[in-house]
Design a protein around this motif. Structure first.
Motif, PDB file in Angstrom:
ATOM      1  N   TYR A   1       0.820  -1.209   0.000  1.00 14.26           N
ATOM      2  CA  TYR A   1       0.000   0.000   0.000  1.00 14.26           C
ATOM      3  C   TYR A   1       0.859   1.265   0.000  1.00 14.26           C
ATOM      4  O   TYR A   1       0.446   2.295  -0.529  1.00 14.26           O
ATOM      5  CB  TYR A   1      -0.964  -0.032   1.189  1.00 14.26           C
ATOM      6  CG  TYR A   1      -1.936  -1.179   1.097  1.00 14.26           C
ATOM      7  CD1 TYR A   1      -2.981  -1.160   0.177  1.00 14.26           C
ATOM      8  CD2 TYR A   1      -1.779  -2.315   1.884  1.00 14.26           C
ATOM      9  CE1 TYR A   1      -3.862  -2.225   0.056  1.00 14.26           C
ATOM     10  CE2 TYR A   1      -2.656  -3.387   1.774  1.00 14.26           C
ATOM     11  CZ  TYR A   1      -3.686  -3.334   0.853  1.00 14.26           C
ATOM     12  OH  TYR A   1      -4.549  -4.399   0.726  1.00 14.26           O
ATOM     13  N   SER A   2       2.061   1.165   0.545  1.00 10.20           N
ATOM     14  CA  SER A   2       3.009   2.283   0.448  1.00 10.20           C
ATOM     15  C   SER A   2       3.399   2.514  -1.001  1.00 10.20           C
ATOM     16  O   SER A   2       3.507   3.665  -1.459  1.00 10.20           O
ATOM     17  CB  SER A   2       4.270   1.988   1.286  1.00 10.20           C
ATOM     18  OG  SER A   2       3.940   1.825   2.640  1.00 10.20           O
ATOM     19  N   ALA A   3       3.614   1.412  -1.747  1.00 10.24           N
ATOM     20  CA  ALA A   3       3.946   1.527  -3.166  1.00 10.24           C
ATOM     21  C   ALA A   3       2.776   2.104  -3.962  1.00 10.24           C
ATOM     22  O   ALA A   3       2.978   2.912  -4.876  1.00 10.24           O
ATOM     23  CB  ALA A   3       4.351   0.161  -3.718  1.00 10.24           C
ATOM     24  N   VAL A   4       1.562   1.700  -3.618  1.00 10.44           N
ATOM     25  CA  VAL A   4       0.380   2.263  -4.291  1.00 10.44           C
ATOM     26  C   VAL A   4       0.308   3.770  -4.052  1.00 10.44           C
ATOM     27  O   VAL A   4       0.017   4.547  -4.968  1.00 10.44           O
ATOM     28  CB  VAL A   4      -0.905   1.564  -3.799  1.00 10.44           C
ATOM     29  CG1 VAL A   4      -2.152   2.274  -4.342  1.00 10.44           C
ATOM     30  CG2 VAL A   4      -0.919   0.102  -4.240  1.00 10.44           C
ATOM     31  N   ALA A   5       0.618   4.197  -2.830  1.00 10.97           N
ATOM     32  CA  ALA A   5       0.639   5.631  -2.530  1.00 10.97           C
ATOM     33  C   ALA A   5       1.719   6.347  -3.336  1.00 10.97           C
ATOM     34  O   ALA A   5       1.498   7.460  -3.845  1.00 10.97           O
ATOM     35  CB  ALA A   5       0.879   5.846  -1.033  1.00 10.97           C
ATOM     36  N   ALA A   6       2.900   5.705  -3.481  1.00 11.19           N
ATOM     37  CA  ALA A   6       3.982   6.291  -4.279  1.00 11.19           C
ATOM     38  C   ALA A   6       3.581   6.387  -5.750  1.00 11.19           C
ATOM     39  O   ALA A   6       3.891   7.371  -6.432  1.00 11.19           O
ATOM     40  CB  ALA A   6       5.256   5.459  -4.125  1.00 11.19           C
ATOM     41  N   VAL A   7       2.882   5.374  -6.236  1.00 11.85           N
ATOM     42  CA  VAL A   7       2.358   5.399  -7.613  1.00 11.85           C
ATOM     43  C   VAL A   7       1.398   6.581  -7.776  1.00 11.85           C
ATOM     44  O   VAL A   7       1.459   7.318  -8.769  1.00 11.85           O
ATOM     45  CB  VAL A   7       1.660   4.065  -7.946  1.00 11.85           C
ATOM     46  CG1 VAL A   7       0.779   4.202  -9.190  1.00 11.85           C
ATOM     47  CG2 VAL A   7       2.682   2.960  -8.148  1.00 11.85           C
ATOM     48  N   GLY A   8       0.525   6.767  -6.800  1.00  4.18           N
ATOM     49  CA  GLY A   8      -0.416   7.882  -6.851  1.00  4.18           C
ATOM     50  C   GLY A   8       0.289   9.226  -6.887  1.00  4.18           C
ATOM     51  O   GLY A   8      -0.095  10.127  -7.651  1.00  4.18           O
ATOM     52  N   ALA A   9       1.341   9.364  -6.075  1.00  7.53           N
ATOM     53  CA  ALA A   9       2.105  10.618  -6.056  1.00  7.53           C
ATOM     54  C   ALA A   9       2.791  10.859  -7.393  1.00  7.53           C
ATOM     55  O   ALA A   9       2.817  11.991  -7.905  1.00  7.53           O
ATOM     56  CB  ALA A   9       3.137  10.576  -4.932  1.00  7.53           C
ATOM     57  N   HIS A  10       3.342   9.792  -7.987  1.00  8.47           N
ATOM     58  CA  HIS A  10       4.021   9.911  -9.282  1.00  8.47           C
ATOM     59  C   HIS A  10       3.030  10.338 -10.362  1.00  8.47           C
ATOM     60  O   HIS A  10       3.320  11.240 -11.176  1.00  8.47           O
ATOM     61  CB  HIS A  10       4.669   8.578  -9.646  1.00  8.47           C
ATOM     62  CG  HIS A  10       5.651   8.662 -10.777  1.00  8.47           C
ATOM     63  ND1 HIS A  10       5.276   8.948 -12.080  1.00  8.47           N
ATOM     64  CD2 HIS A  10       7.004   8.505 -10.810  1.00  8.47           C
ATOM     65  CE1 HIS A  10       6.345   8.951 -12.843  1.00  8.47           C
ATOM     66  NE2 HIS A  10       7.404   8.687 -12.112  1.00  8.47           N
ATOM     67  N   LEU A  11       1.866   9.708 -10.382  1.00  7.96           N
ATOM     68  CA  LEU A  11       0.853  10.060 -11.385  1.00  7.96           C
ATOM     69  C   LEU A  11       0.357  11.485 -11.191  1.00  7.96           C
ATOM     70  O   LEU A  11       0.147  12.217 -12.171  1.00  7.96           O
ATOM     71  CB  LEU A  11      -0.313   9.070 -11.316  1.00  7.96           C
ATOM     72  CG  LEU A  11      -0.018   7.641 -11.791  1.00  7.96           C
ATOM     73  CD1 LEU A  11      -1.192   6.723 -11.482  1.00  7.96           C
ATOM     74  CD2 LEU A  11       0.298   7.601 -13.277  1.00  7.96           C
ATOM     75  N   ALA A  12       0.167  11.885  -9.935  1.00  6.26           N
ATOM     76  CA  ALA A  12      -0.285  13.259  -9.656  1.00  6.26           C
ATOM     77  C   ALA A  12       0.730  14.271 -10.167  1.00  6.26           C
ATOM     78  O   ALA A  12       0.360  15.292 -10.775  1.00  6.26           O
ATOM     79  CB  ALA A  12      -0.507  13.436  -8.157  1.00  6.26           C
ATOM     80  N   HIS A  13       2.016  13.986  -9.971  1.00  2.00           N
ATOM     81  CA  HIS A  13       3.070  14.884 -10.462  1.00  2.00           C
ATOM     82  C   HIS A  13       3.076  14.930 -11.983  1.00  2.00           C
ATOM     83  O   HIS A  13       3.206  15.998 -12.586  1.00  2.00           O
ATOM     84  CB  HIS A  13       4.427  14.439  -9.929  1.00  2.00           C
ATOM     85  CG  HIS A  13       5.559  15.302 -10.400  1.00  2.00           C
ATOM     86  ND1 HIS A  13       6.344  14.971 -11.496  1.00  2.00           N
ATOM     87  CD2 HIS A  13       6.029  16.494  -9.945  1.00  2.00           C
ATOM     88  CE1 HIS A  13       7.243  15.921 -11.684  1.00  2.00           C
ATOM     89  NE2 HIS A  13       7.077  16.849 -10.759  1.00  2.00           N
ATOM     90  N   GLN A  14       2.947  13.752 -12.612  1.00  4.71           N
ATOM     91  CA  GLN A  14       2.883  13.698 -14.081  1.00  4.71           C
ATOM     92  C   GLN A  14       1.780  14.599 -14.611  1.00  4.71           C
ATOM     93  O   GLN A  14       1.996  15.412 -15.511  1.00  4.71           O
ATOM     94  CB  GLN A  14       2.565  12.264 -14.534  1.00  4.71           C
ATOM     95  CG  GLN A  14       3.725  11.344 -14.763  1.00  4.71           C
ATOM     96  CD  GLN A  14       3.253  10.081 -15.462  1.00  4.71           C
ATOM     97  OE1 GLN A  14       2.734  10.133 -16.566  1.00  4.71           O
ATOM     98  NE2 GLN A  14       3.435   8.948 -14.807  1.00  4.71           N
ATOM     99  N   ILE A  15       0.593  14.425 -14.058  1.00  3.42           N
ATOM    100  CA  ILE A  15      -0.574  15.140 -14.578  1.00  3.42           C
ATOM    101  C   ILE A  15      -0.473  16.634 -14.301  1.00  3.42           C
ATOM    102  O   ILE A  15      -0.770  17.465 -15.167  1.00  3.42           O
ATOM    103  CB  ILE A  15      -1.857  14.537 -13.973  1.00  3.42           C
ATOM    104  CG1 ILE A  15      -2.030  13.087 -14.449  1.00  3.42           C
ATOM    105  CG2 ILE A  15      -3.080  15.368 -14.366  1.00  3.42           C
ATOM    106  CD1 ILE A  15      -3.063  12.303 -13.666  1.00  3.42           C
ATOM    107  N   TYR A  16      -0.033  16.990 -13.097  1.00  3.32           N
ATOM    108  CA  TYR A  16       0.045  18.400 -12.720  1.00  3.32           C
ATOM    109  C   TYR A  16       1.038  19.165 -13.585  1.00  3.32           C
ATOM    110  O   TYR A  16       0.793  20.311 -13.970  1.00  3.32           O
ATOM    111  CB  TYR A  16       0.430  18.510 -11.241  1.00  3.32           C
ATOM    112  CG  TYR A  16       0.513  19.938 -10.741  1.00  3.32           C
ATOM    113  CD1 TYR A  16      -0.651  20.687 -10.507  1.00  3.32           C
ATOM    114  CD2 TYR A  16       1.747  20.551 -10.513  1.00  3.32           C
ATOM    115  CE1 TYR A  16      -0.584  21.995 -10.064  1.00  3.32           C
ATOM    116  CE2 TYR A  16       1.823  21.865 -10.074  1.00  3.32           C
ATOM    117  CZ  TYR A  16       0.666  22.583  -9.845  1.00  3.32           C
ATOM    118  OH  TYR A  16       0.738  23.887  -9.411  1.00  3.32           O
TER     119      TYR A  16
END
Length: 298
Positions: free
Chosen positions: A250-265
């Motif tokens: 779940y920590s990795a899922v959170a890191a994935v979410g942060a990476h995607l958020a940065h990509q999109i932003y």
């Protein structure tokens, strides 16, 4: 000084061989990673608690990913050779540029699919049937851009088949409560990265009449990508809960979410070079999740 990379190896290959290596996009490994990584997720989740993923299966699926991505690119270029000549980014592809003929490409495709079949036959019977079922998607995907504004969805269904196949290769069949959410997460991920990719060619696509989610979403792209990312993260959580994953996952899922958020932003949909950079960075997304799966199992 030259760096040691796949692209350099392709450039160093004999001149007669280079068009075939470029036809299968061996010099652009990003797509191979994006095909391979959902397989690694599934193989990793299927590993017994406390155990590492099956290295033999990871290797076998790695070879299969190179062959099937190459076969997919060959099929794509055979369908699209006339379109590719009209797009600046693709005009130098071997078929579009006339470096090899359609017949030579067909023979080469036969060789790639034959080798991929050898890899598939190393798996159990359930997985052989499941793997063979994906071939219709591989063949028809390139036609979708002529029919619908959602070819990226069909690509997602095609590229993430390994999320089903990896599990069945280990377990002998699919555990649908795990495999379907994982597959759906992969499809949503593909909609994110391939919509970004499609923004590179949107001006040419409009002129030649090719459809894509980039043209469908236009200035609303970031909102759509955010929705797809959220759906991906929720599906990954569901898959993890259904196979008793632990905190590192779940920590990795959170890191994935942060990476995607940065990509999109930070994405600039009107700059092709930025779109390519964001697209290629999705390899990191897949690797982060795989690491989380391995650590979660251990």
């Amino acid at each position: 000084p030259r760096s040691l990379s796949v692209a350099e190896l392709v450039r160093a290959a004999p001149a007669q061989l280079q068009p075939y290596l470029r036809l299968m996009r061996l010099h652009q490994p990003a797509g191979t990673w994006l095909l391979y990584l959902p397989c690694t997720w599934s193989i990793g989740l299927a590993a017994a608690p406390g155990c590492l993923p099956d290295w033999r299966m990871l290797s076998l699926f790695g070879v299969g990913a190179v062959l099937m991505r190459g076969a997919g690119c060959t099929i794509n270029d055979m369908w699209d050779r006339d379109y590719d000549r009209q797009v600046a980014r693709t005009a130098s592809r071997p078929l579009a540029a006339g470096d090899i003929s359609t017949f030579q490409s067909l023979v080469f495709l036969g060789g790639q699919l034959s080798l991929a079949l050898c890899v598939l036959l190393c798996l159990n019977q359930y997985s052989i049937i499941l793997g063979a079922a994906s071939l219709s998607l591989v063949i028809t995907y390139p036609l979708m851009k002529r029919i619908t504004y959602w070819p990226q969805l069909v690509l997602g269904l095609t590229f993430n088949w390994g999320a089903l196949l990896g599990w069945s290769a280990i377990k002998g069949s699919c555990e649908w409560s795990v495999c379907l959410p994982l597959y759906f997460a992969g499809v949503m991920w593909t909609l994110v990265y391939d919509t970004i990719y499609a923004h590179q060619d949107k001006r040419d696509d409009i002129m030649i009449g090719v459809k894509s989610t980039a043209l469908q979403f236009k200035e609303d792209t970031k909102q759509w990508l955010s929705g797809f990312s959220l759906a991906m993260l929720l599906s990954l959580c569901m898959a993890g809960m259904n196979c008793n994953q632990t905190f590192p996952y779940y920590s990795a899922v959170a890191a994935v979410g942060a990476h995607l958020a940065h990509q999109i932003y930070t994405l600039d949909i009107d700059k092709p070079e930025d779109c390519w950079k964001k697209f290629a960075s999705n390899r990191t997304v897949g690797i982060l999740l795989f690491i989380g799966i391995v650590l979660g199992n251990l």
